[in-house]
Design a protein around this motif. Structure first.
Motif, PDB file in Angstrom:
ATOM      1  N   GLN A 128     -16.585  49.888 -51.573  1.00  0.00           N
ATOM      2  CA  GLN A 128     -17.899  49.862 -50.932  1.00  0.00           C
ATOM      3  C   GLN A 128     -18.226  48.464 -50.405  1.00  0.00           C
ATOM      4  N   ILE A 134     -16.912  44.847 -43.651  1.00  0.00           N
ATOM      5  CA  ILE A 134     -16.446  45.303 -42.333  1.00  0.00           C
ATOM      6  C   ILE A 134     -17.626  45.537 -41.410  1.00  0.00           C
ATOM      7  N   ALA A 135     -18.699  46.157 -41.947  1.00  0.00           N
ATOM      8  CA  ALA A 135     -19.891  46.427 -41.135  1.00  0.00           C
ATOM      9  C   ALA A 135     -20.565  45.128 -40.678  1.00  0.00           C
ATOM     10  N   ARG A 169      -7.697  56.128 -49.855  1.00  0.00           N
ATOM     11  CA  ARG A 169      -9.075  56.192 -50.335  1.00  0.00           C
ATOM     12  C   ARG A 169      -9.366  57.481 -51.094  1.00  0.00           C
ATOM     13  N   ASP A 213     -16.348  47.876 -47.269  1.00  0.00           N
ATOM     14  CA  ASP A 213     -16.993  48.559 -46.144  1.00  0.00           C
ATOM     15  C   ASP A 213     -18.205  47.775 -45.647  1.00  0.00           C
ATOM     16  N   GLN A 214     -18.949  47.165 -46.583  1.00  0.00           N
ATOM     17  CA  GLN A 214     -20.086  46.342 -46.166  1.00  0.00           C
ATOM     18  C   GLN A 214     -19.622  45.111 -45.388  1.00  0.00           C
TER      19      GLN A 214
END
Length: 430
Positions: free
Chosen positions: A175, A181-182, A160, A178-179
């Protein structure tokens, strides 16, 4: 007189001192040789451990695959066509991605967002609908394969901290990952595709099933052809053939053929089986014929050694009670020699399983997606599959290559372990 005794004593003492010094030097040489031998063993084991550590570190992650959870709506308007096979299933995947990431609005960003999902997701939906048309009009939550770049990021293969211009994945894509994953929509699961699918241009869709089936069919042909011919040849040469210059010539040729490079057998198969007889190219049938020729000398030598290990008293006792030569060999000698023959056969087959050069010469290096169903279907072998993946530029194929090597090593070790087990269980010591 006294001087003579003193001289004899002195001579004996000096001889004993020389012998003791020679003994000390011999012991030092033995200790030095022992240390060198032990160091060589430790060095060999160290390189072996380093090799396995490198393969395992690169390949273990291939047994896991990153999947994206999408709520796919099987829209009737999209699927309302004459043939369900030709429907635009990719449109359903794109709509599901837009529902998960509604903030992505520009056309360029949408194209980048769609790349997070593998192209194989559309084929997954196609198989589901063709198998169960009742899904049309429903919304189903499905785990679909992610793209190989998203998979590499999840596995830590993409740094990264690397500048965006020097990596294949953009900051926006990271990004969005990451969203996901969240939201709990991006997870790693066991990669069943690796064992159930054939080869593919997409790393996340590539599997070893086609290569494994090709290797199994090839080994089946090799076993059926080489084992009976090799055993019959060994029995004739060892039990029935007269000892003359012709049998000596045959024995010399067999020993020489065992040391011939494998690519020579591939050239022979190309010239004879493909060009002369016109057999199907890239088929396990031709591969098995070529590997049979390669393994025949090995099995013959092992079978002859097993026959020689049977004590002559067995033959003499059988002949003494009235058995014929044929009955002596097949009823008494052959059963006792069979464990050694089986061991030699398994070792020969394990060598054939790991060969690549002969298969390359007969065309089994072709890109074949379908899993072969018979010995005449186009196929490839597991070693050739490893060769093909190792030459692929995608980073995700590196772990597939290492994982395939692990599978091949596991099979080879198992076959050699089976050979050792058969020898220890059934072999008789005379």
């Amino acid at each position: 007189m006294g001087n003579q005794k003193k001289n004899k004593i002195t001579t004996k003492a000096s001889a004993m001192e020389r012998a003791e010094r020679n003994l000390i030097r011999r012991r030092r040489k033995e200790d030095r040789f022992r240390r060198l031998s032990f160091s060589a063993v430790v060095l060999s084991l160290g390189f072996l451990v380093l090799l396995f550590a490198s393969i395992i570190s690169n390949g273990w992650s291939a047994f896991l695959r990153t999947d994206i959870l999408l709520d796919v709506h099987f829209d009737r308007e999209v699927l309302d066509v004459n043939s369900l096979v030709k429907a635009n299933y990719g449109k359903l995947v794109k709509q599901a991605m837009r529902d998960v990431l509604p903030d992505v609005t520009s056309r360029r960003d949408k194209r980048e967002m769609y790349r997070l999902v593998s192209s194989g997701a559309a084929y997954t939906l196609q198989k589901m609908v063709t198998a169960d048309p009742a899904l049309i009009g429903k919304t189903v939550s499905l785990w679909l394969p992610a793209d190989d770049l998203a998979d590499m990021l999840m596995k830590g293969r993409i740094d990264r901290d690397t500048p965006e211009s020097e990596r294949a994945m953009s900051d926006k894509q990271m990004q969005w990952i990451d969203q996901l994953i969240a939201q709990g929509r991006l997870e790693r699961h066991f990669n069943t595709t690796f064992f159930q699918a054939g080869d593919s241009r997409e790393p996340e869709l590539a599997g070893i099933r086609g290569a494994v089936m090709g290797s199994l069919f090839t080994l089946l042909v090799t076993l059926v052809l080489s084992f009976p011919v090799a055993v019959a040849s060994a029995i004739y040469l060892e039990e029935f053939a007269p000892k003359n210059r012709w049998t000596d010539l045959v024995e010399v040729n067999i020993n020489n053929l065992a040391a011939v490079p494998s690519i020579v057998f591939g050239l022979l198969g190309l010239a004879v089986f493909l060009n002369f007889f016109g057999m199907p190219r890239s088929s396990p049938l031709v591969g098995g014929l070529v590997l049979s020729l390669m393994t025949l000398p090995t099995i013959i030598i092992a079978s002859r050694a097993s026959l020689q290990a049977v004590p002559p008293s067995i033959r003499e006792a059988a002949l003494g009670v009235g058995a014929s030569k044929m009955q002596t060999v097949f009823h008494h000698v052959l059963p006792l020699a069979m464990p050694g023959m089986m061991t030699g056969t398994i070792i020969g087959l394990s060598r054939a399983l790991g060969e690549t050069a002969p298969l390359l010469m007969i065309g089994m290096v072709a890109f074949i997606v379908d899993v072969p169903a018979s010995i005449t279907d186009p196929a490839t072998g597991l070693p050739v599959q490893i060769f093909l993946w190792a030459d692929s530029p995608e980073r995700a194929f590196v772990e597939r290559t290492s994982a395939a090597i692990l599978v091949l090593l596991t099979v080879l070790i198992s076959m050699n372990g089976l050979a050792v087990y058969l020898r220890m269980k059934f072999e008789r010591r005379w």
